[in-house]
Structures are given as C-alpha cells and as structure tokens.
Design an enzyme around this catalytic site. Structure first.
Site: not given
Ligand code: NAD
Ligand code: DAU
Length: 378
Positions: A177, A173, A149-151
């Site tokens: 990741k 989260y 994810t971009d997060e």
C-alpha cells in the site's frame, strides 16, 4: 473562500470509474453514491477475487433507476488494455482494488504486489494519458483517488499519526500500500496529474468478508465456534463504520487538494478484547468462546490517526461504534446466505492453514486476564 464552500472538484452527474467496487468498502461507496440519484454514472472494474462479490451490488441492480447508471466490468487493474479505455471515459477514478488481508499477505504476498504496485502503476499511466488528451481538448484532467490505509504508518505506540509522518509499513500488505501511494506522489510531481490519497482506519460494517476480525468473530460465534484472538488481545484499533469511510472518500474526491493526502480516522479507539466483548454481548454469546492463539507475526500493536486535516475540509463521521456495531451484528444475523457463501470455495483450506495449528495451541483467556490496571480505553 473556505475549502468547504469551494465548488466541488467532481460535480453530481460525473462519470466515475470505481476499481474494486465489488469489495467491502468499494461496494458501499457505489451503493451510497448511486442512492443519491444525482445522475452520477459509475463503472465498476473488479477482478472478482475471493473477496469480490457481485452480490454486494445487488441493492443497486434491483433498482431500475440506479441500475441504469451502473456498468460492471470484470477485469484486472494490472491489465493496460482493459484499464486504458475505461479511464479515458471517466471524469475521476477511485482505486479501491487491493488484496486487503494482512494475514494472507504473510502467507502469499505476490498478489499484493501485483495489484498494489503494478496495478496502481497501470492506472496512473492511463490517468496520465487520458488527462493529456483531455487537456488538448480543453477539458479538465481525470482526477485520481488512491484508497490507502493507516497501516502505512506502522505501529504507533503513542499519539496520533499526521499526514507528514514517516511511512514505516511492517507487513507485506502495508508495504504494498505504501508503494502504491509513493507511485501516486511521483506521478503528481513528475507528470502533474490530479490526484489525492486517503489513509483510512480499520473499517467494519455489512458485506465485510468473514476473514476479518469483526465478521469472523460474529459468524463463528453465531455457529458457537471458537474465536481465535491473537496474543493478549490488547492491540488497539480505531474503528470506522463503512458508510463513514465511503463518505469521507467521496468528500476528499470532491473537496481535496491535488497532491494531498488525508487521514480518515474512526470513531472509537478500542482494544480487540473490548471489540470482541461488545459483539458477543450484542449476539448474546458467552466470552468462553474466545481462545488466545499464537500471535500474527509482526503484529502492529496500535494505529491512531490525527483527523484535523480532514475536518478542515468539512468531513465528520456520523456513526458511533455502538450504533455501527449493532447494525453490523444484526446484518450478519439477517444475511446468513451471504456470509455462508463467502465461507465456501477455498475457505476451509484457508481457515485450516491460518488457524489449524493456532487453535490447537489456543487457550481460554479471561476477559480481564493480564490487566494489571483498568484498561484506559474502557
Ligand atoms: P476487499 O478485499 O473487500 O475488496 C477488494 C476488492 O478489490 C475486491 O472486490 C477484489 O475483487 C478487488 N480486486 C482485487 N485485486 C484486483 C485487481 N487486480 N483488479 C481489480 N479488482 C481487484 O477490500 P476492502 O476492505 O473493501 O478495502 C478496499 C480498499 O480500502 C483497499 O485498497 C484497502 O487497502 C483499503 N482499506 C481498507 C480498510 C479496511 O479496514 N477494510 C481500511 C483502510 C483502507
Ligand atoms: O487499519 C486499516 C486496515 O485494517 C486495512 O488497511 C486492512 O485492509 C484491514 O484488513 C484492517 O487490517 P487489520 O489487520 O487491522 O484487520 P483485521 O480484521 O485482520 O484484524 C484486526 C485486529 O484483530 C488485529 O489486531 C488482528 C486481530 N485479529 C484478527 C483476526 C483476523 C485477531 O485477533 N484474530 C483474528 O482471527
């Protein structure tokens, strides 16, 4: 030869193991790939958490030709005994499985770590073992694609993240990741496995669990319930239609270089307020449903990805935000049975825990409140 014209790494007819294939993006991937009718066979391994739903695969199961190429196994990616034989039988493994909701990672982080770290490790060990057996038999290794994810870049106030930027996750989260990605990298470097990583942007579309912003607000608005907008609602996300996300993942699977990571940007960077205004307009519902509620702790203000590396291997998104949002809103209007079922079980307890005191403290907020100058994103 350009990467675009190089022979695909995974050809039509391949055997794919898709973990998390009963979730939002994973099920879109399964539906879209099987609908090509190119002989590809898919095994879905999914634990069926609250977010997994066999109904997401119904369009495949109702089509005899496609159903014959799909196998569903209910199980946990953190269980080596389940994972080993399935990976040994695959040409490639795509790992969509994760706990995916930031708010739940703040309430209950443990499952995020089990699936995002231990689960990824179990998959990598199985890929390592299966690849070494394939090598001895003169076959190519099992390709592994980790859906990230971009997060992992954290909040990006200006500019666009490139794949070599530092990882600065800020929620349990995104930390889980990032840890999963780092494990993949370590297995490429140490054990020479064949693996690629994708970092996708905020995704939306049909079959999205109603805990996330767009489906939560669409379904609440259908019922004329308040829409809990965190803080000032001026956080920015770059929205990616789900079939574009699934298509980009498939493109990286086939054309990506082992050991590399690819950003998958969206097609529309917007403030949350603008997203909400657009979905309300499509539904014909008033802005007065919106409540400004106390913010998510550690809320990332903005994500934005540089997509040039993905474009260089030949992928471009196909769906505009306007078309994607219209299709999404219309899907929720037409599929009440699906989303009302997803809002059953422990939904009420979750909703009360996440929004009870927030909504009690919530206030009406003008569409343009607090904007001193026109928002540049409009
Ligand atoms: P989702 O929550 O809708 O689906 C996750 C699926 O994984 C569910 O079917 C669930 O049952 C399954 N699962 C969870 N734990 C499991 C386990 N231990 N073993 C087997 N299956 C398990 O999530 P999504 O939105 O479809 O996201 C899919 C992937 O894409 C995730 O890895 C997520 O981090 C990533 N991602 C999501 C977005 C987004 O905006 N939704 C954007 C970028 C990346
Ligand atoms: O960017 C990719 C990520 O996008 C994925 O990795 C995650 O799995 C996915 O859940 C999503 O994370 P976000 O936290 O950005 O998505 P969410 O839908 O939860 O929130 C989108 C924005 O809307 C965010 O700024 C928080 C805000 N929001 C969300 C909810 C659920 C609200 O204002 N109110 C809400 O009730």
């Amino acid at each position: 030869m350009t990467s675009e014209s190089a022979p695909p790494r995974i050809a039509p007819g391949a055997r794919l193991l898709v973990t998390g294939g009963a979730g939002f993006i994973g099920s879109c991937y399964v539906r879209d790939v099987l609908a090509r009718r190119d002989g590809t066979r898919i095994t879905v391994l999914d634990k069926l958490t609250y977010a997994g739903n066999r109904a997401n695969l119904e369009p495949v199961e109702q089509d005899l030709e496609q159903a014959a190429r799909l196998r569903f196994v209910q199980g946990d990616i953190a269980e080596p005994g389940i994972v080993g034989p399935l990976v040994a039988d695959a040409d490639a493994v795509l790992n969509f499985a994760a706990e995916s909701h930031v708010d739940r990672s703040i309430l209950d982080p443990e499952a995020f770590l089990r699936t995002g770290v231990i689960g990824v490790h179990v998959l990598l060990e199985a890929v390592r073992a299966a690849s070494s057996a394939a090598g001895l038999a003169g076959r190519p290794p099992v390709r592994f694609l980790q859906v990230s994810t971009d997060e992992v870049y954290g909040s990006v106030e200006d500019g666009h993240s490139t794949e070599n930027d530092r990882l600065e996750p800020r929620s349990p989260y995104s930390a889980a990741k990032a840890a999963g990605e780092l494990l993949v990298r370590s297995y490429v470097v140490t054990h020479g496995i064949d693996a690629v990583v994708t970092r996708g942007s905020n995704t939306y579309g049909p079959y999205h669990h109603p805990e996330k912003l767009i489906p939560l607000f669409v379904t609440n608005a259908i019922d004329d319930q308040p829409l809990p907008l965190y803080g000032d609602g001026l956080q920015r996300r770059d929205w990616l239609y789900v079939s574009d996300h699934a298509g980009a993942i498939d493109h990286v699977l086939r054309h990506g270089t082992s050991g590399e990571t690819y950003n998958l940007p969206g097609s529309a960077e917007m403030t949350n307020r603008d997203v909400v205004a657009a979905l309300l307009e499509r539904l014909g519902k008033p802005w007065s449903l919106v409540r400004s509620v106390p913010d998510r702790p550690g809320h990332d203000r903005r994500y934005a990805l540089d997509g040039s590396k993905l474009a260089a291997i030949g992928w471009h998104n196909r769906t505009s935000f306007e078309d994607g949002l219209a299709a999404t809103v219309d899907w929720y209007r037409a599929n009440e049975r699906w989303w009302r079922a997803a809002r059953s079980g422990d939904w009420d307890a979750y909703y009360e825990r996440q929004y009870g005191t927030r909504l009690a403290a919530g206030q009406a907020i003008g569409r343009d409140a607090g904007l001193t100058s026109p928002d540049p994103g409009r």
